[in-house]
Enzyme design. Structure first.
Site, PDB file in Angstrom:
ATOM      1  CE  LYS A  61      -3.430   2.913   0.270  1.00 28.52           C
ATOM      2  NZ  LYS A  61      -4.125   3.050  -1.261  1.00 28.52           N
ATOM      3  CB  CYS A  67      -2.439   9.366  -5.541  1.00 29.48           C
ATOM      4  SG  CYS A  67      -3.238   8.472  -4.282  1.00 29.48           S
ATOM      5  N   GLY A 111      -6.705  -2.283 -15.550  1.00 24.20           N
ATOM      6  CA  GLY A 111      -6.878  -3.550 -16.447  1.00 24.20           C
ATOM      7  C   GLY A 111      -6.981  -4.733 -16.358  1.00 24.20           C
ATOM      8  CG  LEU A 144      -1.659   8.337  -1.292  1.00 19.89           C
ATOM      9  CD1 LEU A 144      -0.742   9.159  -1.182  1.00 19.89           C
ATOM     10  CD2 LEU A 144      -0.894   6.976  -1.543  1.00 19.89           C
TER      11      LEU A 144
HETATM   12  C1  FMN Z   1      -8.883   0.862  -3.744  1.00 20.92           C
HETATM   13  C2  FMN Z   1      -7.608   1.038  -4.496  1.00 20.92           C
HETATM   14  C3  FMN Z   1      -6.494   1.758  -3.513  1.00 20.92           C
HETATM   15  C4  FMN Z   1      -5.159   1.954  -4.531  1.00 20.92           C
HETATM   16  N1  FMN Z   1      -4.263   3.014  -3.603  1.00 20.92           N
HETATM   17  C5  FMN Z   1      -2.853   3.203  -4.230  1.00 20.92           C
HETATM   18  C6  FMN Z   1      -1.731   2.986  -4.232  1.00 20.92           C
HETATM   19  O1  FMN Z   1      -1.596   3.695  -2.451  1.00 20.92           O
HETATM   20  N2  FMN Z   1      -0.827   3.425  -4.712  1.00 20.92           N
HETATM   21  C7  FMN Z   1      -1.291   3.512  -5.305  1.00 20.92           C
HETATM   22  O2  FMN Z   1       0.504   3.791  -6.293  1.00 20.92           O
HETATM   23  N3  FMN Z   1      -1.665   3.030  -6.523  1.00 20.92           N
HETATM   24  C8  FMN Z   1      -2.849   2.752  -5.857  1.00 20.92           C
HETATM   25  N4  FMN Z   1      -4.355   2.343  -6.257  1.00 20.92           N
HETATM   26  C9  FMN Z   1      -3.731   1.813  -8.204  1.00 20.92           C
HETATM   27  C10 FMN Z   1      -3.362   0.719  -8.621  1.00 20.92           C
HETATM   28  O3  FMN Z   1      -1.793   0.149  -7.837  1.00 20.92           O
HETATM   29  C11 FMN Z   1      -3.523   0.472 -10.071  1.00 20.92           C
HETATM   30  O4  FMN Z   1      -2.392   1.267 -10.220  1.00 20.92           O
HETATM   31  C12 FMN Z   1      -4.794   1.024 -10.848  1.00 20.92           C
HETATM   32  O5  FMN Z   1      -6.210   0.090  -9.798  1.00 20.92           O
HETATM   33  C13 FMN Z   1      -5.031   0.271 -12.083  1.00 20.92           C
HETATM   34  O6  FMN Z   1      -4.789  -1.005 -12.250  1.00 20.92           O
HETATM   35  P1  FMN Z   1      -6.193  -2.278 -11.864  1.00 20.92           P
HETATM   36  O7  FMN Z   1      -7.480  -1.795 -12.812  1.00 20.92           O
HETATM   37  O8  FMN Z   1      -5.494  -3.687 -12.140  1.00 20.92           O
HETATM   38  O9  FMN Z   1      -6.440  -2.013 -10.642  1.00 20.92           O
HETATM   39  C14 FMN Z   1      -5.266   2.003  -5.957  1.00 20.92           C
HETATM   40  C15 FMN Z   1      -6.231   1.242  -6.508  1.00 20.92           C
HETATM   41  C16 FMN Z   1      -7.705   0.896  -5.858  1.00 20.92           C
HETATM   42  C17 FMN Z   1      -8.171   0.424  -6.570  1.00 20.92           C
END
Ligand code: FMN
Length: 304
Positions: free
Chosen positions: A45, A131, A245, A73
């Site tokens: 995280k 972020c 995705g 965050l």
């Molecule tokens: C609930 C949630 C919390 C996230 N927290 C972070 C984070 O703390 N730091 C970060 O770099 N990305 C964070 N992300 C982004 C994910 O790491 C990722 O880059 C983004 O969701 C796209 O990938 P996905 O479509 O596979 O989820 C978060 C995403 C979600 C859904």
């Protein structure tokens, strides 16, 4: 050397599947489902120098293709991660993690990254300049190429481990930003973080998220994330981790073909906690059926 092994800036992973930051906790949350040692790696995280409570609720909304989040965050701060969480994690996880670092000033980013860099369990520092859910820090650094390069250079001076920069797709010229981040000393890129979006309550017409906007993630963004990897790949000489995705083995294959050296899976872990072992099985089957000797043979083939 197994068919699925990949090497990210000297860090050997058993496979190219990495869980994305914010969707995998500290790995231990998934132990009820499977042995997390099967995963290539995971990103912890987003960690800041000081603890954060995050944004007001509600901070998650759904759409047909996945989620919007405005968590902001929330994390216990770097000292807690180092002193309390890593020792527990090391008892069950033998691999190295990506340490996702965020901040609100150059000094904060550097101090946090430096502390995480000292930890044995950290294999890669993942600099989150993307972020969309905090004000002043995070994505603010990722929207401007000069700012992103300056921060990358500053953190580069503070850490010894490979430094990967996680970019926002909102950035007006992603290719230029990635080039400049590479020149500033980044060892790799993570493309991409969430897309900015919103949803409204159909009864009141008001935003569903207390933060009004949130980061859009999940299978609905896959074609756009894939395009970012495809777009940047010919212009840089450092590895790209594709993110956005990815929800099945076939998406991983597409990301690698577009130019990614490894792939992060986020939202799909929340929708299906068993998705990582499932994706790994699909990759093994694919390589066997298509007579692929090594998964790295797929990297960048869309450009050949
Ligand atoms: C609930 C949630 C919390 C996230 N927290 C972070 C984070 O703390 N730091 C970060 O770099 N990305 C964070 N992300 C982004 C994910 O790491 C990722 O880059 C983004 O969701 C796209 O990938 P996905 O479509 O596979 O989820 C978060 C995403 C979600 C859904």
């Amino acid at each position: 050397m197994g068919t699925l092994t990949v090497n990210l800036s000297g860090l050997e992973l058993s496979n190219p599947v990495i869980a994305a930051s914010g969707t995998y906790g500290y790995g231990m949350e998934y132990l009820d489902f499977y042995d997390v040692n099967c995963i290539g790696s995971f990103s912890i995280k987003g960690t800041t120098l000081h603890p954060r409570t995050g944004n007001r609720q509600p901070r998650i909304a759904e759409y047909d293709g996945g989620l919007l989040n405005a968590v902001g965050l929330e994390n216990p701060g770097v000292e807690h991660v180092v002193q309390e969480i890593f020792p527990r994690l090391q008892k069950v996880y033998r691999g190295k993690v990506l340490a996702n670092v965020s901040g609100f000033s150059m000094e904060e980013y550097c101090a946090c990254a430096q502390r995480l860099d000292e930890q044995d369990i950290v294999g890669i520092i993942e600099l989150n300049i993307s972020c969309p859910n905090v004000h002043g820090g995070g994505m603010a650094f990722g929207m401007d190429a000069a700012c992103a390069a300056e921060l990358t250079a500053a953190v580069r001076r503070c850490v010894k481990k490979p430094l990967y920069v996680k970019c926002t797709p909102q950035c007006p010229d992603l290719v230029d930003l990635c080039r400049r981040v590479e020149d500033a000393g980044a060892d790799g890129l993570v493309l991409v973080n969430t897309f900015l979006g919103m949803r409204l309550d159909r009864h009141t017409g008001k935003p569903l998220l207390a933060n009004v906007t949130g980061g859009v993630s999940g299978s609905g963004i896959f074609p756009q994330a894939l395009y970012r990897v495809y777009q940047v790949y010919p212009h840089v000489h450092i590895p790209i981790i594709g993110c956005g995705g990815v929800s099945c083995g076939s998406d991983v294959i597409e990301m690698l073909s577009a130019g990614a050296s490894a792939v992060e899976i986020g939202t799909q872990n929340l929708l299906d906690p068993m998705c990582v072992p499932k994706v790994l099985r699909e990759l093994e089957d694919y390589c066997r059926e298509e007579h692929i000797q090594h998964i790295t043979d797929l990297i960048g083939r869309a450009h050949q």
